[in-house]
Design an enzyme around this catalytic site. Structure first.
Site, PDB file in Angstrom:
ATOM      1  CB  CYS A 155      44.543  43.158  50.570  1.00  0.00           C
ATOM      2  SG  CYS A 155      42.902  43.577  49.959  1.00  0.00           S
TER       3      CYS A 155
ATOM      4  NE  ARG B  48      48.577  38.606  50.188  1.00  0.00           N
ATOM      5  CZ  ARG B  48      48.107  37.385  50.381  1.00  0.00           C
ATOM      6  NH1 ARG B  48      48.853  36.345  50.092  1.00  0.00           N
ATOM      7  NH2 ARG B  48      46.906  37.209  50.882  1.00  0.00           N
TER       8      ARG B  48
ATOM      9  CD1 TRP C 127      41.293  41.488  44.472  1.00  0.00           C
ATOM     10  CD2 TRP C 127      42.885  42.173  43.078  1.00  0.00           C
ATOM     11  NE1 TRP C 127      40.977  41.043  43.222  1.00  0.00           N
ATOM     12  CE2 TRP C 127      41.926  41.433  42.353  1.00  0.00           C
ATOM     13  CE3 TRP C 127      43.989  42.715  42.407  1.00  0.00           C
ATOM     14  CZ2 TRP C 127      42.040  41.231  40.983  1.00  0.00           C
ATOM     15  CZ3 TRP C 127      44.085  42.489  41.052  1.00  0.00           C
ATOM     16  CH2 TRP C 127      43.126  41.756  40.350  1.00  0.00           C
TER      17      TRP C 127
ATOM     18  CG  ASN D 192      43.542  39.636  52.611  1.00  0.00           C
ATOM     19  OD1 ASN D 192      42.822  39.760  51.626  1.00  0.00           O
ATOM     20  ND2 ASN D 192      44.314  38.588  52.799  1.00  0.00           N
ATOM     21  N   GLY D 193      40.153  40.402  53.054  1.00  0.00           N
ATOM     22  CA  GLY D 193      39.035  39.462  53.168  1.00  0.00           C
ATOM     23  C   GLY D 193      37.715  40.154  52.904  1.00  0.00           C
TER      24      GLY D 193
ATOM     25  CD  GLU E 113      38.979  26.928  30.968  1.00  0.00           C
ATOM     26  OE1 GLU E 113      38.717  27.451  29.868  1.00  0.00           O
ATOM     27  OE2 GLU E 113      39.857  27.384  31.719  1.00  0.00           O
TER      28      GLU E 113
ATOM     29  CE  LYS F 117      43.401  27.384  31.178  1.00  0.00           C
ATOM     30  NZ  LYS F 117      42.260  28.255  31.405  1.00  0.00           N
TER      31      LYS F 117
ATOM     32  CD  GLU G 178      45.825  28.703  28.228  1.00  0.00           C
ATOM     33  OE1 GLU G 178      45.969  29.813  27.724  1.00  0.00           O
ATOM     34  OE2 GLU G 178      44.974  28.471  29.112  1.00  0.00           O
TER      35      GLU G 178
ATOM     36  CG  HIS H 296      27.716  13.916  13.583  1.00  0.00           C
ATOM     37  ND1 HIS H 296      26.811  13.272  12.777  1.00  0.00           N
ATOM     38  CD2 HIS H 296      27.134  13.966  14.809  1.00  0.00           C
ATOM     39  CE1 HIS H 296      25.722  12.966  13.470  1.00  0.00           C
ATOM     40  NE2 HIS H 296      25.909  13.378  14.714  1.00  0.00           N
TER      41      HIS H 296
ATOM     42  CE  LYS I 172      45.739  36.260  34.439  1.00  0.00           C
ATOM     43  NZ  LYS I 172      45.147  34.932  34.234  1.00  0.00           N
TER      44      LYS I 172
HETATM   45  C1  F6R Z   1      43.110  31.101  29.055  1.00  0.00           C
HETATM   46  C2  F6R Z   1      43.049  32.518  29.323  1.00  0.00           C
HETATM   47  C3  F6R Z   1      42.465  33.412  28.289  1.00  0.00           C
HETATM   48  C4  F6R Z   1      41.558  34.454  28.941  1.00  0.00           C
HETATM   49  C5  F6R Z   1      41.046  35.453  27.885  1.00  0.00           C
HETATM   50  C6  F6R Z   1      40.063  36.435  28.469  1.00  0.00           C
HETATM   51  O1  F6R Z   1      43.692  30.396  30.102  1.00  0.00           O
HETATM   52  O2  F6R Z   1      43.467  32.968  30.351  1.00  0.00           O
HETATM   53  O3  F6R Z   1      41.768  32.686  27.353  1.00  0.00           O
HETATM   54  O4  F6R Z   1      40.485  33.805  29.556  1.00  0.00           O
HETATM   55  O5  F6R Z   1      42.132  36.141  27.326  1.00  0.00           O
HETATM   56  O6  F6R Z   1      40.627  37.166  29.502  1.00  0.00           O
HETATM   57  P1  F6R Z   1      39.723  38.025  30.479  1.00  0.00           P
HETATM   58  O7  F6R Z   1      38.891  37.074  31.276  1.00  0.00           O
HETATM   59  O8  F6R Z   1      40.712  38.780  31.322  1.00  0.00           O
HETATM   60  O9  F6R Z   1      38.876  38.910  29.634  1.00  0.00           O
END
Ligand code: F6R
Length: 608
Positions: free
Chosen positions: A2, A29, A76, A102-103, A480, A484, A487, A503, A603
């Site tokens: 927060c 935050r 948050w 916060n915490g 993963e 990363k 993207e 294969h 996002k």
């Molecule tokens: C990759 C990334 C996306 C999300 C995906 C699901 O770095 O951020 O692949 O993981 O769009 O998002 P959430 O977890 O918000 O449902």
């Protein structure tokens, strides 16, 4: 995570105006609820509600509050959904003491029970509300406010930065911290406290850092720092902050993504702080289910893969992981009122995940979730949820959300395994101990491995493709790492179960092709060495993430990143993913991209 800002201003000034503008700077935050308190002599004014700052301001006129002393909070949610009653500040029974926090206070239930038995009335479902009531209790026993605050804070377990104002001492602010951040600002006869420098940078660049286990007293005479343990005074010299407000938000990191990678020691610790009762509720639903589907997208899907493997290995639970957008084709026909869906989502707003959940719900399935944004649609659709407590994730590429999801899923698998009694309690205990050690290991990697990872990124920067290979629970880690990397750097990347690579994928290998192995010393070690040799024999450049001291794989590799601790196999993804996140980050920088905002991505993906 927060945002907090408090100020003690000259008589006649209006704290509310400064608080409001500081909260604007702190909104990144947390942004599900907002509140302010001001003190004007004997008058304590509180305004608060769920919603973003401008919504709450439009409803309550936050600038219109009297008094030169006050505190604000942008929330948050961790305990208690975003709602008026759960917004900060929280007050005592007589509305004389107000607190923001916060915490996470881990022992709040015990304290709440103790205070309720003494007649204190609670209005919220937060952990924070115990603080004003406990201070009230000590003041009613004749203690001064400062001593009552110190005694209260000494009883709290967990992570906190806490700020208190009260009509008992109307010109004073008291604050304290443990694990959560709090910094102090020194103006011209005016004093501030805040979660980070960005809150008060337009007002002063002179600051004091409050250390762990310290409290501070702000009043018109200045700032005093004391040890929480014994009230011993602490002498500390002010520092001058050279950051601009934008880098202050990123706490000096160049990007939010880098900041969030660095936050993972803390966010993993916080993820593991949720009360056992939530795990028990989720566990009992899974144990009585006819069938279980884990549903998620992207990074959350990868954490689901780790969770599925952990549930199978530890608890003998068959939980099939389904990519959310495929759910209606792959799993809807198998969904009945006895089905349990475990949906995983950082944002709680991903359309594909919500569609799968709604479809399953329409067939009577129970919905469980692991979700970071409390108050999100997924949380509201869920019968039971576990909050990730990771704080806002601003970088588009998910980092700390992944590690906190994995931590929660491992703890959940351990909880179910214990209930089923199929695995020895010693083994479960070892896994839980290792889980609690991961924040220190993550911190260690971040402190010591950045140079090596940057060098590997530079060496890979001209590659036309990069491959990630792993086995078992580290197939998701490889996936993963791949996600990363592609993207953020836009380099086409591939990930495979290492055993499957021969294969087909192996046809791509030619001299110098970078292949990154996720290679802890687990039961797959020998077979993974075989896969490394297959790649090496065809000219691949071998980069391995290994356990420190693994001479065998080190001697086969061109470059290694060594993880400084031996861990149970199931826990390794939580730690081994961190160098891969950093590799992707540095490659993005080398390629001249903005890692916080990769092209074409959002996002929160709210379209099908
Ligand atoms: C990759 C990334 C996306 C999300 C995906 C699901 O770095 O951020 O692949 O993981 O769009 O998002 P959430 O977890 O918000 O449902």
């Amino acid at each position: 995570m927060c945002g907090i800002f408090g100020c003690v201003l000259h008589d006649g000034s209006q704290a509310a105006l400064l608080i409001h503008s500081a909260l604007k700077r702190l909104e990144y935050r947390g942004y599900d609820s907002v509140g302010q308190v001001t003190v004007d002599g004997e008058r304590l004014t509180v305004k608060k509600d769920a919603g973003r700052l401008e919504e709450v301001d439009a409803k309550y006129h936050l600038d219109d509050m009297p008094g030169p002393v006050g505190v604000g909070h942008t929330r948050w949610a961790t305990h208690g959904r975003p709602a008026h009653e759960n917004s900060h500040p929280h007050v005592d029974c007589k509305n004389r003491i107000a607190v923001v926090h916060n915490g996470i206070i881990e022992n709040y239930l015990d304290l709440k029970r103790e205070l309720e038995a003494k007649g204190h009335d609670f209005l919220s479902r937060t952990d924070t509300e115990v603080v004003p009531h406990l201070v009230e209790e000590y003041v009613s026993q004749g203690m001064g406010l400062e001593e009552a605050f110190r005694k209260t804070v000494n009883r709290l377990e967990g992570a906190y930065s806490i700020v208190l104002t009260s009509v008992e001492r109307p010109k004073m602010i008291l604050c304290a911290r443990q694990e959560s951040p709090l910094v102090l600002g020194l103006g011209d006869g005016e004093y501030y406290c805040a979660s980070d420098f960005s809150a008060f940078l337009p007002l002063t660049k002179k600051a004091l850092i409050l250390d762990e286990g310290e409290m501070a007293v702000l009043d018109p005479n200045g700032v005093r720092i004391l040890k929480l343990k014994n009230a011993a005074p602490v002498k500390r010299d002010p520092i001058t902050i050279a950051w601009d407000p934008e880098s202050a938000k990123k706490q000096g990191f160049r990007h939010f993504m880098l900041k969030e990678i660095h936050e993972q020691a803390q966010s993993t610790r916080d993820a593991l702080r949720s009360q056992e009762i939530y795990y028990d509720l989720v566990a009992s639903k899974i144990l009585s289910a006819g069938n279980v589907f884990i549903v998620a997208c992207g990074t959350s899907y990868h954490s689901g893969l780790v969770g599925s493997l952990a549930l199978a290995k530890l608890a003998g639970i068959n939980a099939r992981v389904v990519i959310a957008s495929e759910f209606s084709d792959e799993a809807l026909d198998l969904t009945t009122p006895k089905t349990v869906i475990l949906a995983i989502s950082q944002s709680g707003e991903t359309m594909d995940t919500l569609n799968a959940v709604r479809d399953a719900k329409s067939k009577g399935a129970s919905i469980l979730s692991i979700v970071n944004v409390l108050g999100s649609t997924l949380m509201r659709l869920s019968d039971v949820y576990i909050g990730q407590n990771a704080g806002p994730e601003i970088g588009v590429a998910s980092t700390k959300a992944f590690t906190s999801q994995v931590a929660i899923l491992l703890r959940l698998a351990a909880n179910i395994a214990r209930k089923k009694g199929e695995v020895s309690t010693k083994e479960i205990g070892e896994l839980e101990d290792a889980l609690h050690k991961t924040p220190i290991i993550i911190q260690n990697i971040i402190n010591t491995k950045l140079g090596e990872i940057k060098r590997i990124a530079e060496d890979c920067s001209n590659a036309s493709s990069i491959c990630f290979l792993g086995r078992g629970v580290n197939v998701p880690t490889a996936l993963e790492g791949r996600l990363k990397l592609l993207e953020l750097s836009y380099i086409p990347a591939i990930a495979y179960p290492a055993g499957e690579s021969k294969h087909g994928f192996i046809a791509l290998i030619e001299e110098g092709f970078p292949v990154i192995f996720v290679a802890p010393k687990d039961d797959n070690h020998r077979r993974l060495i075989g896969n490394i040799m297959e790649m090496k024999a065809r000219g691949a450049r071998i980069i391995s993430v290994i356990e420190e001291g693994d001479e065998e794989i080190r001697s086969l590799s061109d470059q290694t990143i060594e993880i400084p601790e031996s861990l149970p196999a199931l826990v390794t993804p939580l730690v081994y993913v961190v160098p891969l996140q950093l590799l992707a980050y540095y490659l993005s920088i080398i390629k001249g991209h903005d890692p916080d905002y990769p092209r074409n991505l959002a996002k929160s993906v709210t379209v099908e």
